[in-house]
Write a protein that holds these residues in place. Structure first.
Motif, PDB file in Angstrom:
ATOM      1  N   SER A  16       0.849  -1.191   0.000  1.00  0.00           N
ATOM      2  CA  SER A  16       0.000   0.000   0.000  1.00  0.00           C
ATOM      3  C   SER A  16       0.882   1.237   0.000  1.00  0.00           C
ATOM      4  N   ARG A  20      -4.739   1.873  -7.933  1.00  0.00           N
ATOM      5  CA  ARG A  20      -4.135   2.591  -6.806  1.00  0.00           C
ATOM      6  C   ARG A  20      -3.057   3.559  -7.291  1.00  0.00           C
ATOM      7  N   SER A  65     -14.779  -4.937  -5.647  1.00  0.00           N
ATOM      8  CA  SER A  65     -15.099  -4.131  -4.471  1.00  0.00           C
ATOM      9  C   SER A  65     -14.308  -2.833  -4.426  1.00  0.00           C
ATOM     10  N   TYR A  66     -13.077  -2.849  -4.978  1.00  0.00           N
ATOM     11  CA  TYR A  66     -12.263  -1.643  -4.875  1.00  0.00           C
ATOM     12  C   TYR A  66     -12.809  -0.494  -5.708  1.00  0.00           C
ATOM     13  N   GLU A 102     -15.019   1.274  -3.356  1.00  0.00           N
ATOM     14  CA  GLU A 102     -14.290   1.884  -2.244  1.00  0.00           C
ATOM     15  C   GLU A 102     -13.577   3.173  -2.628  1.00  0.00           C
ATOM     16  N   LEU A 103     -13.433   3.436  -3.933  1.00  0.00           N
ATOM     17  CA  LEU A 103     -12.761   4.663  -4.365  1.00  0.00           C
ATOM     18  C   LEU A 103     -13.560   5.881  -3.931  1.00  0.00           C
ATOM     19  N   PRO A 107      -6.223  -3.869  -9.165  1.00  0.00           N
ATOM     20  CA  PRO A 107      -6.331  -2.928  -8.040  1.00  0.00           C
ATOM     21  C   PRO A 107      -5.043  -2.151  -7.802  1.00  0.00           C
TER      22      PRO A 107
END
Length: 339
Positions: free
Chosen positions: A55, A114, A138-139, A142-143, A110
């Motif tokens: 991350s 990112r 899902s991401y 989530e943004l 993802p």
């Protein structure tokens, strides 16, 4: 993917969806098994990636940067055309487009998104190269930036989405032949599990029904979007006791093979058999005779996606799917049937 597709007898898109385990694709288990076994026999192995990518803190958002993520960029011109439409709309407002190819990979996609957001993208356009319903990862939900779907959609209508109006396009293409007096009209489809092939065939059947022309299953031949499939399908159609007077090829590459088979059989286009394509690729205007074809509106879809970013901020809103027309470009490959 090209090697595997050739050996397995399917399209490169099919190989991509199988090997990348793309969610929501309605492929038969037999097709999946054939692709995987072919890949194994040819010695290809799937790359491995870290299950938990590192991350990184998100950089401060910068106005004027739009991320554009597409699953396949190099295999067809549609993505480039859509990107160009988005660029034009973005530059008019002083924005910049950052483009990334993801291949729909569950690990790398993802990470790619990112990177786009940490580079300051304040909005995202998410494109699928083949029109379809997707199971949005899902991401995407989530943004904390606006997201617009291009050439794909979700059943929950959580994001603004735009796709071509393929049923209307297939109907318009077939009706064009009917208006020239044809009643025995064949069609060469794409792979039947693809939504574009399903919808173009629906449009073909609707046009026949509207004109009170009985549907003849012998006049529908399954292809795989390739020139070689167009050639084989046309040879099959010419072997019928009552051959068609017109052929609706569901993409221009199929029409290339169709042209070759017709000319090899000593038939003239459009004097003996009329031909209509779809996609309006650059080659269509250089074929002999130039091919009548429908425009896939990817440039307009790219422009539309940029224009919707401001309205994509409402997480509680549900968005209707927008369908853009596929205009027919009339050229010299259609004429009245003989007699």
């Amino acid at each position: 993917m090209t090697d595997i597709a050739k050996a397995a007898g399917c399209s490169q898109a099919t190989v991509s969806f199988v090997l990348n385990r793309t969610a929501g694709m309605k492929l038969s288990q037999a097709t999946r098994d054939r692709v995987i076994e072919t890949a194994r026999v040819l010695g290809y192995v799937a790359p491995t990636f870290p299950t938990k990518p590192n991350s990184a803190p998100r950089a401060p958002a910068m106005d004027g940067i739009i991320g554009f993520a597409v699953d396949q960029l190099a295999t067809s011109p549609e993505a480039v055309v859509a990107i160009e439409g988005a660029r034009q709309a973005s530059w008019n407002a002083g924005n910049v487009i950052l483009v990334a190819q993801t291949l729909g990979d569950p690990e790398m996609e993802p990470r790619t998104l990112r990177v786009l957001t940490t580079q300051g993208a304040s909005a995202l356009i998410y494109m699928a190269i083949f029109t379809r319903e997707i199971v949005a990862p899902s991401y995407l939900y989530e943004l904390d930036i606006p997201v617009v779907l291009l050439n794909c959609y979700t059943t929950d209508h959580h994001f603004p989405a735009v796709i071509p109006s393929e049923i209307a396009g297939g109907q318009h293409s077939t009706r064009h032949l009917i208006e020239h007096g044809h009643r025995r009209i064949a069609t060469i489809t794409g792979e039947p599990w693809m939504q574009a092939a399903q919808d173009r065939l629906k449009g073909y059947r609707r046009a026949l029904a509207t004109a009170d022309i009985p549907f003849d299953p012998q006049l529908v031949v399954e292809g795989d979007w390739s020139a070689s499939a167009g050639y084989k399908a046309t040879v099959q159609l010419l072997s019928l006791e009552h051959r068609p007077t017109a052929i609706f090829c569901q993409n221009d590459r199929t029409a290339i093979g169709c042209y070759e088979a017709l000319k090899e059989a000593g038939l003239s286009i459009p004097e003996d058999i009329s031909v209509v394509g779809y996609d309006d690729e650059e080659i269509a205007r250089h074929m002999h005779p130039p091919l009548t074809s429908s425009i896939l509106p990817h440039r307009a879809m790219g422009q539309w996606a940029v224009e919707q970013l401001d309205s994509a901020n409402d997480a509680n809103k549900r968005f209707a799917i927008t369908k853009l027309e596929c205009p027919l470009v009339e050229r010299a490959s259609v004429a009245k049937p003989r007699g």
